[in-house]
Design a protein around this motif. Structure first.
Motif: not given
Length: 111
Positions: A49-60
């Protein structure tokens, strides 16, 4: 006239039975939140997650043949501008009814 009353009675009985069947809880393929949290934490421990502004998880989720659930997790890591995906991960996670991981695989999709 007697056939009409029997038909109406059977129709009403069928509708009542269908209504009861739809109202019975417990027939879901969605994993409990604790299982989702466990698998998402495992993804987070393996992803960069280095240099990440946002993280999105899509879970099924779906039921396993044995106890528990199978989860497929798409993880999108957005850069500083918030629009550009800098990394993407695909993970598969199998958990039992106690939210313990039985199988976990992760791969980075856009290398």
């Amino acid at each position: 006239m007697m056939n009409c009353k029997i038909a109406v009675a059977l129709t009403l009985l069928g509708l009542f039975a269908a209504n009861v069947a739809f109202a019975v809880p417990g027939f879901t393929s969605d994993a409990p939140q604790s299982s989702i949290d466990t698998c998402v934490a495992e993804v987070a421990s393996h992803a960069d997650f280095s240099d990440a502004a946002n993280v999105v998880y899509n879970v099924q989720t779906e039921d396993r043949r044995v106890s528990g659930h199978k989860l497929r997790i798409q993880t999108l890591v957005y850069g500083a501008d918030g629009d550009t995906v800098i990394r993407e991960y695909a993970a598969a996670c199998a958990v039992n009814d106690q939210s313990r991981i039985k199988r976990f695989q992760i791969r980075q999709k856009n290398k």
